[in-house]
Scaffold this active site. Structure first.
Site, PDB file in Angstrom:
ATOM      1  N   LYS A 198      -9.083  -9.714  -4.168  1.00  0.00           N
ATOM      2  CA  LYS A 198     -10.315  -9.310  -3.618  1.00  0.00           C
ATOM      3  C   LYS A 198     -11.224 -10.046  -4.165  1.00  0.00           C
ATOM      4  O   LYS A 198     -12.542 -10.221  -3.841  1.00  0.00           O
ATOM      5  CB  LYS A 198     -10.580  -7.630  -3.693  1.00  0.00           C
ATOM      6  CG  LYS A 198      -9.704  -6.695  -2.799  1.00  0.00           C
ATOM      7  CD  LYS A 198     -10.424  -5.292  -3.122  1.00  0.00           C
ATOM      8  CE  LYS A 198      -9.549  -4.490  -1.895  1.00  0.00           C
ATOM      9  NZ  LYS A 198      -9.641  -3.034  -2.370  1.00  0.00           N
ATOM     10  N   HIS A 248       0.085  -3.245   1.543  1.00  0.00           N
ATOM     11  CA  HIS A 248      -0.615  -2.318   2.694  1.00  0.00           C
ATOM     12  C   HIS A 248       0.367  -2.407   3.942  1.00  0.00           C
ATOM     13  O   HIS A 248      -0.172  -2.248   4.947  1.00  0.00           O
ATOM     14  CB  HIS A 248      -1.897  -3.388   3.100  1.00  0.00           C
ATOM     15  CG  HIS A 248      -2.868  -2.777   2.189  1.00  0.00           C
ATOM     16  ND1 HIS A 248      -3.587  -1.755   2.004  1.00  0.00           N
ATOM     17  CD2 HIS A 248      -3.570  -3.560   1.021  1.00  0.00           C
ATOM     18  CE1 HIS A 248      -4.615  -1.839   1.204  1.00  0.00           C
ATOM     19  NE2 HIS A 248      -4.600  -2.859   0.378  1.00  0.00           N
TER      20      HIS A 248
END
Ligand code: FE2
Length: 324
Positions: A198, A248
């Site tokens: 991120k 994910h």
């Protein structure tokens, strides 16, 4: 008898433990000639005390010492997380084959035979110090990665403590499932670093209160692949990297980045995903309030029915939380 002598030099600090003062002084002199700083101890307990207060790069321990032997000292060094990476050389007599076997069991990195030859000793010291310095650099690389991951987490006040909880519960769930120690360590590390990618996602997307546009979603989802790239050069993160890339994914293949299905997703990644879901639902976020534990599990089970998550892991996590 001098218990300790310090001589300031440039790079390495070597601890020499031997109850024979002449032998100890002689070895210290050779090392000091090479420019090393030397700490001297007349037995194992003093050696361990010195290790508490000094940054030592290498320990040379005589096996036969009164009070605490070199073997016992070596064992204590290797079983302490703060000193377990410190190279230890045991100094022993040629006849003592048993000492060598016990020394290997105690975690010794190398052996030197008495009477000690200057050239042999300095060659061993040089080679072990080289390994120590490489290990130090690797350790620093890990520290940088952990610090970066925690800095990213700190940007969002809503996710405070998320990484530590993820680390703790993923490891606990892995332990409950009987995973090997190296996989448990990988889960502990992945809990901290899983979202490190991120770092390249702009704050405007990272902290957007409303739903993301398709383009923004694409940027957000890239954190899995970026995270893998950041962790890939670290050999010690070999088992962490797959978790970072695939945390994910969904069992029915609708997750990202690769759309893996079922067992194609490593078990460790599925464990982290399960804990991640639960923790995200039960803490406040910028776009919604925290759910109760019951509501979170009800929601997760609805998503299990859609084919997203691993039912056995959801049951395992619920049982783990009930036990704790
Ligand atoms: Fe993530």
């Amino acid at each position: 008898m001098k218990k300790m002598l310090q001589s300031d030099t440039r790079s390495a600090c070597v601890l020499v433990a031997d109850d024979n003062e002449d032998q100890r002084e002689l070895i210290a002199e050779w090392l000091q000639q090479l420019g090393h700083r030397v700490l001297q101890a007349s037995d194992g307990d003093i050696a361990l005390e010195l290790l508490k207060d000094n940054e030592v790069d290498l320990a040379l321990l005589d096996v036969m010492m009164p009070i605490r032997t070199g073997l016992s000292t070596c064992e204590a060094i290797k079983s302490d997380a703060r000193t377990c990476l410190l190279p230890v050389v045991l100094v022993t007599t040629l006849q003592d084959v048993d000492d060598r076997i016990l020394g290997i069991e105690a975690g010794a990195d190398d052996f030197i035979t008495k009477p000690v030859s200057k050239d042999e000793l300095l060659a061993h010291v040089r080679s072990l110090l080289r390994i120590k310095f490489v290990t130090d650099e690797l350790e620093s690389a890990e520290t940088v990665i952990f610090s970066l991951a925690l800095a990213i987490e700190a940007k969002d006040p809503y996710t405070e403590g998320h990484c530590q909880r993820l680390s703790k519960y993923s490891e606990a769930l892995g332990k409950k499932l009987g995973l090997a120690d190296d996989q448990l360590l990988a889960l502990r590390r992945a809990g901290i670093v899983h979202d490190i990618g991120k770092v390249t996602v702009p704050d405007s997307i990272l902290m957007k209160p409303g739903p993301l546009t398709p383009e923004e979603r694409k940027v957000m989802e890239s954190h899995t692949v970026t995270g893998e790239k950041i962790c890939l050069p670290l050999k010690s993160f070999r088992l962490v990297t797959p978790i970072v890339r695939w945390h994910h994914e969904k069992l029915n293949g609708t997750g990202y980045p690769d759309g893996l299905k079922g067992d194609q997703i490593p078990l460790t990644a599925r464990i982290l995903t399960t804990v991640d879901l639960y923790d995200a639902m039960t803490t406040d976020r910028s776009y919604r309030k925290a759910m109760s534990i019951e509501d979170a599990f009800a929601q997760i089970r609805k998503e299990v029915d859609k084919g997203w998550w691993d039912a056995a892991l959801v049951d395992g996590l619920e049982a783990l939380l009930a036990d704790s």
